[in-house]
Design an enzyme around this catalytic site. Structure first.
Site, PDB file in Angstrom:
ATOM      1  N   ASP A   1      81.707  41.457  19.347  1.00 53.13           N
ATOM      2  CA  ASP A   1      83.173  41.435  19.306  1.00 53.13           C
ATOM      3  C   ASP A   1      83.772  40.627  20.453  1.00 53.13           C
ATOM      4  O   ASP A   1      84.529  39.699  20.236  1.00 53.13           O
ATOM      5  CB  ASP A   1      83.744  42.875  19.279  1.00 53.13           C
ATOM      6  CG  ASP A   1      83.201  43.773  20.389  1.00 53.13           C
ATOM      7  OD1 ASP A   1      82.363  43.324  21.186  1.00 53.13           O
ATOM      8  OD2 ASP A   1      83.617  44.945  20.453  1.00 53.13           O
TER       9      ASP A   1
ATOM     10  N   ASP B   1      83.022  39.552  27.704  1.00 49.21           N
ATOM     11  CA  ASP B   1      83.852  39.946  28.848  1.00 49.21           C
ATOM     12  C   ASP B   1      83.122  39.548  30.135  1.00 49.21           C
ATOM     13  O   ASP B   1      83.198  38.393  30.555  1.00 49.21           O
ATOM     14  CB  ASP B   1      84.140  41.455  28.747  1.00 49.21           C
ATOM     15  CG  ASP B   1      85.112  41.953  29.793  1.00 49.21           C
ATOM     16  OD1 ASP B   1      85.799  41.126  30.406  1.00 49.21           O
ATOM     17  OD2 ASP B   1      85.191  43.176  30.014  1.00 49.21           O
TER      18      ASP B   1
ATOM     19  N   VAL C   1      91.885  45.018  24.863  1.00 51.82           N
ATOM     20  CA  VAL C   1      92.366  44.940  23.476  1.00 51.82           C
ATOM     21  C   VAL C   1      91.718  46.024  22.622  1.00 51.82           C
ATOM     22  O   VAL C   1      90.622  46.504  22.925  1.00 51.82           O
ATOM     23  CB  VAL C   1      92.086  43.548  22.850  1.00 51.82           C
ATOM     24  CG1 VAL C   1      92.832  42.469  23.592  1.00 51.82           C
ATOM     25  CG2 VAL C   1      90.587  43.258  22.825  1.00 51.82           C
TER      26      VAL C   1
HETATM   27  P1  5GP Z   1      80.490  42.606  28.750  1.00 50.62           P
HETATM   28  O1  5GP Z   1      79.077  43.064  28.930  1.00 50.62           O
HETATM   29  O2  5GP Z   1      80.626  41.165  28.329  1.00 50.62           O
HETATM   30  O3  5GP Z   1      81.348  42.924  29.942  1.00 50.62           O
HETATM   31  O4  5GP Z   1      81.104  43.571  27.703  1.00 50.62           O
HETATM   32  C1  5GP Z   1      81.138  43.344  26.424  1.00 50.62           C
HETATM   33  C2  5GP Z   1      81.470  44.627  25.686  1.00 50.62           C
HETATM   34  O5  5GP Z   1      82.448  45.432  26.357  1.00 50.62           O
HETATM   35  C3  5GP Z   1      82.111  44.228  24.384  1.00 50.62           C
HETATM   36  O6  5GP Z   1      81.110  44.022  23.418  1.00 50.62           O
HETATM   37  C4  5GP Z   1      82.991  45.423  24.097  1.00 50.62           C
HETATM   38  O7  5GP Z   1      82.222  46.401  23.452  1.00 50.62           O
HETATM   39  C5  5GP Z   1      83.402  45.925  25.458  1.00 50.62           C
HETATM   40  N1  5GP Z   1      84.723  45.361  25.819  1.00 50.62           N
HETATM   41  C6  5GP Z   1      84.984  44.378  26.699  1.00 50.62           C
HETATM   42  N2  5GP Z   1      86.287  44.126  26.759  1.00 50.62           N
HETATM   43  C7  5GP Z   1      86.883  44.964  25.883  1.00 50.62           C
HETATM   44  C8  5GP Z   1      88.259  45.166  25.470  1.00 50.62           C
HETATM   45  O8  5GP Z   1      89.204  44.525  25.916  1.00 50.62           O
HETATM   46  N3  5GP Z   1      88.459  46.125  24.541  1.00 50.62           N
HETATM   47  C9  5GP Z   1      87.457  46.871  24.006  1.00 50.62           C
HETATM   48  N4  5GP Z   1      87.772  47.774  23.108  1.00 50.62           N
HETATM   49  N5  5GP Z   1      86.155  46.697  24.361  1.00 50.62           N
HETATM   50  C10 5GP Z   1      85.877  45.757  25.289  1.00 50.62           C
HETATM   51 MG    MG Z   2      80.586  45.518  22.130  1.00 51.84          MG
END
Ligand code: 5GP
Ligand code: MG
Length: 186
Positions: free
Chosen positions: A106, A109, A159
């Site tokens: 999705d 981040d 979001v």
């Molecule tokens: P990363 O490891 O890149 O920090 O995190 C990715 C995961 O964190 C995404 O797959 C998602 O599940 C969650 N995540 C990151 N940002 C958001 C956000 O703004 N909203 C939601 N609902 N989940 C997020």
């Molecule tokens: Mg995720």
């Protein structure tokens, strides 16, 4: 007819992406993959639960034969900061050697989740690996991730909707939005 979005929509400060915008962009992403991967069998590795609707909508637009594996990933939290360790429920028999793999999530981040998964997938020596996300946040990454495609670049805001939750809620919104400030995002 899509369901009415009153009810939960009042919890949103604003709608960032409408169902129509999401649908048009997912169609364009699928068209690109259809052109690039024509004649191949594609092995999709989809991250759940947030990627649920993105994966379902994108896959229905893919024209080549597709296999599907779903994975759940979560980051270990140590106090207030993430330790960077990512827990993944890898299936016992999971062999991607020689396959054309499409990794879907999705949101990109910090990059911790996808970089950990990509590292593990590459060990298996797939023929090719493409990583596509619906949303990519404009922020400094803790780990760089080479994306094949991203649906939308968004600001660094929390979001919800279209599969993405806040404390287990809002996944069923057909749009993607920003929550009211009354609901702390982390
Ligand atoms: P990363 O490891 O890149 O920090 O995190 C990715 C995961 O964190 C995404 O797959 C998602 O599940 C969650 N995540 C990151 N940002 C958001 C956000 O703004 N909203 C939601 N609902 N989940 C997020
Ligand atoms: Mg995720």
């Amino acid at each position: 007819m899509p369901p009415p979005i009153t009810g939960v929509i009042q919890d949103l400060e604003r709608v960032l992406l409408t169902p129509e915008q999401i649908s048009a962009r997912v169609a364009a992403m699928a068209a690109r993959l259809n052109a690039e991967l024509a004649g191949k069998v594609v092995t999709v590795v989809a991250l759940m639960d947030g990627g649920l609707f993105f994966v379902a909508d994108l896959l229905r637009r893919l024209e080549m034969p597709v296999r599907l594996h779903t994975l759940s990933a979560s980051s270990y939290q140590g106090g207030t900061a993430t330790t960077g360790e990512v827990k993944v429920n890898w299936p016992a028999s999971f062999d991607l050697r020689g396959q054309d793999v499409l990794l879907l999530d999705d949101i990109l981040d910090t990059g911790l989740t996808l970089s950990a998964i990509i590292e593990r997938l590459l060990v298996q020596q797939p023929a090719s690996l493409r990583t596509c996300v619906l949303l990519s946040k404009r922020r400094q990454r803790l780990r760089e991730v080479a994306l094949h495609d991203a649906g939308f670049e968004i600001d660094d805001e929390f979001v919800v909707g279209y599969g993405m939750d806040y404390q287990g809620r809002f996944r069923n919104l057909p749009c993607i939005g920003i929550l009211n400030p009354g609901q702390p995002s982390s």
